[in-house]
Scaffold this motif. Structure first.
Motif, PDB file in Angstrom:
ATOM      1  N   LEU A   1      40.064  41.656  47.695  1.00 54.95           N
ATOM      2  CA  LEU A   1      40.079  40.045  46.940  1.00 54.95           C
ATOM      3  C   LEU A   1      40.774  39.961  45.586  1.00 54.95           C
ATOM      4  O   LEU A   1      41.186  39.014  45.403  1.00 54.95           O
ATOM      5  CB  LEU A   1      38.630  39.554  47.238  1.00 54.95           C
ATOM      6  CG  LEU A   1      38.073  39.436  48.543  1.00 54.95           C
ATOM      7  CD1 LEU A   1      36.678  39.060  48.412  1.00 54.95           C
ATOM      8  CD2 LEU A   1      38.689  38.474  49.374  1.00 54.95           C
ATOM      9  N   LYS A   2      40.404  41.000  44.869  1.00 50.18           N
ATOM     10  CA  LYS A   2      41.154  40.750  43.450  1.00 50.18           C
ATOM     11  C   LYS A   2      42.747  40.968  43.534  1.00 50.18           C
ATOM     12  O   LYS A   2      43.346  40.470  42.765  1.00 50.18           O
ATOM     13  CB  LYS A   2      40.413  41.908  42.437  1.00 50.18           C
ATOM     14  CG  LYS A   2      39.093  41.307  42.181  1.00 50.18           C
ATOM     15  CD  LYS A   2      38.398  42.294  41.130  1.00 50.18           C
ATOM     16  CE  LYS A   2      36.906  41.978  40.690  1.00 50.18           C
ATOM     17  NZ  LYS A   2      36.330  42.974  40.002  1.00 50.18           N
ATOM     18  N   ASP A   3      42.966  41.993  44.362  1.00 50.57           N
ATOM     19  CA  ASP A   3      44.422  42.385  44.675  1.00 50.57           C
ATOM     20  C   ASP A   3      45.064  41.045  45.074  1.00 50.57           C
ATOM     21  O   ASP A   3      46.325  40.910  44.732  1.00 50.57           O
ATOM     22  CB  ASP A   3      44.714  43.484  45.046  1.00 50.57           C
ATOM     23  CG  ASP A   3      44.346  44.824  44.550  1.00 50.57           C
ATOM     24  OD1 ASP A   3      44.109  44.891  43.392  1.00 50.57           O
ATOM     25  OD2 ASP A   3      43.867  45.746  45.114  1.00 50.57           O
TER      26      ASP A   3
ATOM     27  N   LYS B   1      45.052  37.363  45.641  1.00 51.03           N
ATOM     28  CA  LYS B   1      44.425  36.272  45.361  1.00 51.03           C
ATOM     29  C   LYS B   1      44.322  35.119  46.130  1.00 51.03           C
ATOM     30  O   LYS B   1      43.599  33.921  46.235  1.00 51.03           O
ATOM     31  CB  LYS B   1      45.073  35.402  43.961  1.00 51.03           C
ATOM     32  CG  LYS B   1      45.209  36.393  42.756  1.00 51.03           C
ATOM     33  CD  LYS B   1      43.884  36.877  42.357  1.00 51.03           C
ATOM     34  CE  LYS B   1      43.976  37.967  41.161  1.00 51.03           C
ATOM     35  NZ  LYS B   1      42.791  38.593  40.626  1.00 51.03           N
TER      36      LYS B   1
ATOM     37  N   ALA C   1      35.929  43.755  47.491  1.00 48.91           N
ATOM     38  CA  ALA C   1      36.178  43.123  46.256  1.00 48.91           C
ATOM     39  C   ALA C   1      37.284  43.456  45.557  1.00 48.91           C
ATOM     40  O   ALA C   1      38.212  42.558  45.310  1.00 48.91           O
ATOM     41  CB  ALA C   1      34.918  43.475  45.133  1.00 48.91           C
ATOM     42  N   ILE C   2      37.704  44.648  45.708  1.00 46.32           N
ATOM     43  CA  ILE C   2      39.026  45.102  45.141  1.00 46.32           C
ATOM     44  C   ILE C   2      40.210  44.453  46.007  1.00 46.32           C
ATOM     45  O   ILE C   2      41.075  43.891  45.403  1.00 46.32           O
ATOM     46  CB  ILE C   2      39.083  46.626  45.333  1.00 46.32           C
ATOM     47  CG1 ILE C   2      38.204  47.237  44.486  1.00 46.32           C
ATOM     48  CG2 ILE C   2      40.851  47.059  45.064  1.00 46.32           C
ATOM     49  CD1 ILE C   2      38.295  48.926  44.470  1.00 46.32           C
TER      50      ILE C   2
ATOM     51  N   GLN D   1      32.502  47.193  47.355  1.00 43.66           N
ATOM     52  CA  GLN D   1      33.518  47.088  46.356  1.00 43.66           C
ATOM     53  C   GLN D   1      34.876  47.292  46.723  1.00 43.66           C
ATOM     54  O   GLN D   1      35.790  46.600  46.243  1.00 43.66           O
ATOM     55  CB  GLN D   1      33.302  48.532  45.310  1.00 43.66           C
ATOM     56  CG  GLN D   1      34.082  48.654  44.165  1.00 43.66           C
ATOM     57  CD  GLN D   1      33.696  49.425  43.225  1.00 43.66           C
ATOM     58  OE1 GLN D   1      33.443  50.548  43.541  1.00 43.66           O
ATOM     59  NE2 GLN D   1      33.910  49.375  41.748  1.00 43.66           N
TER      60      GLN D   1
ATOM     61  N   ARG E   1      35.534  31.732  46.728  1.00 51.21           N
ATOM     62  CA  ARG E   1      36.309  32.455  47.812  1.00 51.21           C
ATOM     63  C   ARG E   1      35.573  33.074  48.708  1.00 51.21           C
ATOM     64  O   ARG E   1      36.070  33.997  49.926  1.00 51.21           O
ATOM     65  CB  ARG E   1      37.031  33.441  47.148  1.00 51.21           C
ATOM     66  CG  ARG E   1      38.098  32.753  46.355  1.00 51.21           C
ATOM     67  CD  ARG E   1      39.083  33.739  45.510  1.00 51.21           C
ATOM     68  NE  ARG E   1      39.642  34.631  46.289  1.00 51.21           N
ATOM     69  CZ  ARG E   1      40.290  35.959  46.153  1.00 51.21           C
ATOM     70  NH1 ARG E   1      40.213  36.322  44.556  1.00 51.21           N
ATOM     71  NH2 ARG E   1      41.096  36.490  46.819  1.00 51.21           N
TER      72      ARG E   1
ATOM     73  N   TYR F   1      30.675  42.478  41.328  1.00 55.27           N
ATOM     74  CA  TYR F   1      32.199  42.547  41.363  1.00 55.27           C
ATOM     75  C   TYR F   1      32.971  41.464  40.795  1.00 55.27           C
ATOM     76  O   TYR F   1      34.398  41.568  40.737  1.00 55.27           O
ATOM     77  CB  TYR F   1      32.418  43.279  42.457  1.00 55.27           C
ATOM     78  CG  TYR F   1      31.744  44.411  42.895  1.00 55.27           C
ATOM     79  CD1 TYR F   1      32.044  45.637  42.282  1.00 55.27           C
ATOM     80  CD2 TYR F   1      30.972  44.611  44.009  1.00 55.27           C
ATOM     81  CE1 TYR F   1      31.208  46.840  42.578  1.00 55.27           C
ATOM     82  CE2 TYR F   1      30.341  45.800  44.105  1.00 55.27           C
ATOM     83  CZ  TYR F   1      30.411  46.783  43.525  1.00 55.27           C
ATOM     84  OH  TYR F   1      29.931  48.003  43.582  1.00 55.27           O
ATOM     85  N   SER F   2      32.528  40.338  40.403  1.00 50.94           N
ATOM     86  CA  SER F   2      33.284  39.384  39.648  1.00 50.94           C
ATOM     87  C   SER F   2      34.317  38.780  40.499  1.00 50.94           C
ATOM     88  O   SER F   2      35.212  38.251  40.278  1.00 50.94           O
ATOM     89  CB  SER F   2      33.750  39.597  38.461  1.00 50.94           C
ATOM     90  OG  SER F   2      32.874  40.377  37.525  1.00 50.94           O
ATOM     91  N   VAL F   3      33.997  38.590  41.877  1.00 51.30           N
ATOM     92  CA  VAL F   3      34.458  37.776  42.844  1.00 51.30           C
ATOM     93  C   VAL F   3      34.441  36.174  42.696  1.00 51.30           C
ATOM     94  O   VAL F   3      33.052  35.928  42.589  1.00 51.30           O
ATOM     95  CB  VAL F   3      34.402  38.323  44.376  1.00 51.30           C
ATOM     96  CG1 VAL F   3      35.382  37.349  45.064  1.00 51.30           C
ATOM     97  CG2 VAL F   3      35.049  39.519  44.321  1.00 51.30           C
ATOM     98  N   ASN F   4      35.317  35.357  42.769  1.00 50.77           N
ATOM     99  CA  ASN F   4      34.962  33.940  42.445  1.00 50.77           C
ATOM    100  C   ASN F   4      34.060  33.648  43.784  1.00 50.77           C
ATOM    101  O   ASN F   4      34.500  33.626  44.850  1.00 50.77           O
ATOM    102  CB  ASN F   4      36.157  33.330  42.405  1.00 50.77           C
ATOM    103  CG  ASN F   4      36.216  31.750  42.099  1.00 50.77           C
ATOM    104  OD1 ASN F   4      35.141  31.196  42.700  1.00 50.77           O
ATOM    105  ND2 ASN F   4      36.853  31.209  41.398  1.00 50.77           N
TER     106      ASN F   4
END
Length: 201
Positions: free
Chosen positions: A101-103, A105, A98-99, A95, A149, A143-146
């Motif tokens: 990667l979300k922060d 882009k 994942a965080i 996670q 990527r 964790y909804s990562v594309n």
């Protein structure tokens, strides 16, 4: 005696003519902003970047540096022998990635699977790829990562962490490594003696 009295009188009169200035009533204009609201150690008067993130590594002008194009991170994800199942206790570690990667882009990640030397090279290559794909699946589905990527790669035992044949060495080699690429927007954070401790918080 008259001369002494006369001299004393002159001294007293001259003392009365001195103008004493009270510094409490004089205002001094401050020409430069000496405050440092960011707390980065650079006063505003010479800070060219007044909104750098807290904890960022900065230069003498108060500006932060971009992170290196690529960085490798060993995730704390290990596997049982001959298994590609990720124990849920490792989900918090995944996670964190994942965080990140979300922060940020603009960054992508390669998930590298690795194995011990037990078994054939071909079998371990397939097993390591399954391990990498298992971690990728958690990033994407939990964790909804594309998925575009995240790339999964299996190295088998080509890149051993430990050369030994002990149970401990084999366990160390059954691991996941994440290589993060891109990230021009990622801020280079400065390290201090507490940085390692923050990992466990």
């Amino acid at each position: 005696m008259k001369k002494i009295s006369l001299l004393a009188g002159v001294v007293l009169l001259s003392g009365c003519s001195i103008n004493v200035i009270d510094p409490a009533n004089v205002t001094t204009e401050q020409l430069y902003d000496l405050s440092d609201p960011e707390g980065d150690g650079v006063i505003n008067a010479r800070d060219n970047c007044i909104d750098t993130p807290l904890g960022a590594a900065i230069d003498n002008s108060g500006c932060s540096e971009d992170v290196i194009e690529k960085m490798r991170v060993t995730l704390l994800v290990n596997f049982d022998n001959d298994s590609s199942i990720v124990d849920p206790k490792y989900f918090p570690e995944i996670q964190k990635l994942a965080i990140l990667l979300k922060d940020y882009k603009s960054v992508n990640v390669s998930i590298e699977g690795h194995t011990s030397k037990v078994g054939s090279a071909e079998y371990n290559k397939q097993l390591s790829l399954k391990r990498a794909e298992a971690v990728k699946s958690i990033l994407v589905n939990r964790y909804s990562v594309n998925q575009d990527r995240v790339k999964a790669i299996g190295y088998g035992f080509e890149k051993l962490l430990s050369e030994g044949d002990s149970d401990y060495a084999n366990a160390q080699n059954r691991r996941i490594v994440a290589e993060i690429a891109g990230g021009k927007e990622v801020i280079d954070m400065k390290w201090n003696i507490y940085s390692v401790d923050k990992r466990d918080q």
